[in-house]
Write an enzyme that holds these catalytic residues in place. Structure first.
Site, PDB file in Angstrom:
ATOM      1  N   ARG A 149       0.863  -1.178   0.000  1.00 13.68           N
ATOM      2  CA  ARG A 149       0.000   0.000   0.000  1.00 13.68           C
ATOM      3  C   ARG A 149       0.903   1.232   0.000  1.00 13.68           C
ATOM      4  O   ARG A 149       2.043   1.167   0.471  1.00 13.68           O
ATOM      5  CB  ARG A 149      -0.901   0.026   1.232  1.00 13.68           C
ATOM      6  CG  ARG A 149      -1.820  -1.177   1.386  1.00 13.68           C
ATOM      7  CD  ARG A 149      -2.627  -1.072   2.674  1.00 13.68           C
ATOM      8  NE  ARG A 149      -3.569  -2.180   2.842  1.00 13.68           N
ATOM      9  CZ  ARG A 149      -3.323  -3.287   3.524  1.00 13.68           C
ATOM     10  NH1 ARG A 149      -2.146  -3.445   4.123  1.00 13.68           N
ATOM     11  NH2 ARG A 149      -4.223  -4.238   3.627  1.00 13.68           N
ATOM     12  N   LYS A 173      -2.187  -2.040   7.960  1.00 10.29           N
ATOM     13  CA  LYS A 173      -3.337  -1.438   8.651  1.00 10.29           C
ATOM     14  C   LYS A 173      -3.371  -1.893  10.108  1.00 10.29           C
ATOM     15  O   LYS A 173      -3.085  -3.046  10.419  1.00 10.29           O
ATOM     16  CB  LYS A 173      -4.637  -1.842   7.953  1.00 10.29           C
ATOM     17  CG  LYS A 173      -4.834  -1.174   6.592  1.00 10.29           C
ATOM     18  CD  LYS A 173      -6.181  -1.536   6.012  1.00 10.29           C
ATOM     19  CE  LYS A 173      -6.428  -0.795   4.707  1.00 10.29           C
ATOM     20  NZ  LYS A 173      -7.749  -1.111   4.126  1.00 10.29           N
TER      21      LYS A 173
END
Length: 300
Positions: A149, A173
């Site tokens: 990401r 995350k």
């Protein structure tokens, strides 16, 4: 009735980040959604802690009337449900009014991907005679080679790159860490960037361990990576809507096309649920259909 909403907001923020492990962006989105709910309830002459299911359904109807897309509606409803779970946990309410609140059905979105040839075109447009070109080549190879990401890329630390073992430790995350293999090609360009560019950069305090820096010696912003990708696509003549996440999708798609196991791709992408990774199965199915049409005797 809740007297001090500001304190509730602060405690909910802590709950989202610490107990639920949500990212800063997701927590901020949830808090913003709750502000809209509070404003709606206030306009109705009610408080969020006295809301019943009908009140929340009316709020969801206003979202539809405003033209908010089902995917965004679903995220807002998710935030509201988390808020009421928190209120019940804290003892502010006895019954959760969101228990039967329905989330709109969302069709699976098939992400755009770049072909290997298109990625090669992007790379060919990088001017390696310039310091930022050397850095940008390392960025592209790392994004595409590891499926990161953009937030994981800009936060990637030198101390988390294990050259001999050929893997990196990535913080995803909710501050969850995972091991991701990294290709010798990506490692080669990272080393070249460090030797030719980064070592000549005056690093700002607190960024000594951050791999990718801007010209001022600070960590790259997510927006800057978006700009780099967009400019390279324009130079390469690629007309698709491309972002750093497109390289992540391309990474997963090309792995699947090459025969990689879906569970392995799930682990490398850092998906909690295999259902999130299964979106890439459409590529495998389309390839299977082509194989059948090409090789089955009834189709010859």
């Amino acid at each position: 009735m809740i007297r001090d909403l500001s304190e509730i907001r602060q405690r909910f923020d802590v709950y989202l980040r610490i107990e639920k492990g949500l990212s800063e962006n997701t927590a901020a989105s949830y808090l913003n959604d709750i502000e809209h709910l509070i404003a709606f309830m206030s306009a109705e002459g009610k408080s969020v802690d006295t809301a019943v299911e009908g009140d929340l359904e009316a709020f969801v109807c206003t979202l539809k009337d405003l033209g908010i897309q089902p995917r965004s509606q679903a995220r807002i409803i998710s935030g509201i449900k988390a808020f009421y779970r928190f209120l019940k946990l804290e003892g502010h309410i006895q019954h959760n009014p969101t228990r039967l609140l329905e989330t709109p059905k969302i069709g699976r979105h098939l992400p755009d991907v770049l072909t290997i040839e298109e990625i090669d075109k992007m790379v060919a447009c990088i001017d390696m005679s310039k310091p930022e070109g050397v850095r940008n080549r390392a960025i592209i190879e790392t994004l595409y080679g590891c499926g990161l990401r953009v937030s994981e890329l800009v936060g990637l630390r030198i101390s988390c790159i294990y050259i001999d073992e050929e893997y990196v430790v990535v913080e995803g995350k909710g501050s969850k860490q995972r091991l991701v293999p990294i290709s010798p090609v990506a490692l080669k360009f990272i080393a070249y960037y460090q030797e030719q560019v980064r070592c000549n950069t005056t690093v700002q305090r607190g960024n000594q361990d951050i791999l990718f820096l801007n010209r001022r010696g600070a960590a790259l912003s997510r927006q800057m990576v978006f700009i780099i990708i967009k400019q390279l696509c324009e130079l390469a003549g690629i007309r698709k809507t491309v972002s750093p996440h497109t390289l992540r999708h391309s990474f997963a798609t090309h792995l699947l096309e090459g025969g990689a196991n879906l569970r392995a791709i799930q682990q490398m992408l850092g998906h909690e649920s295999i259902s999130t990774t299964e979106i890439y199965m459409h590529i495998d199915r389309s390839r299977l259909r082509t194989e059948i049409l090409t090789h089955h005797p009834r189709n010859k």
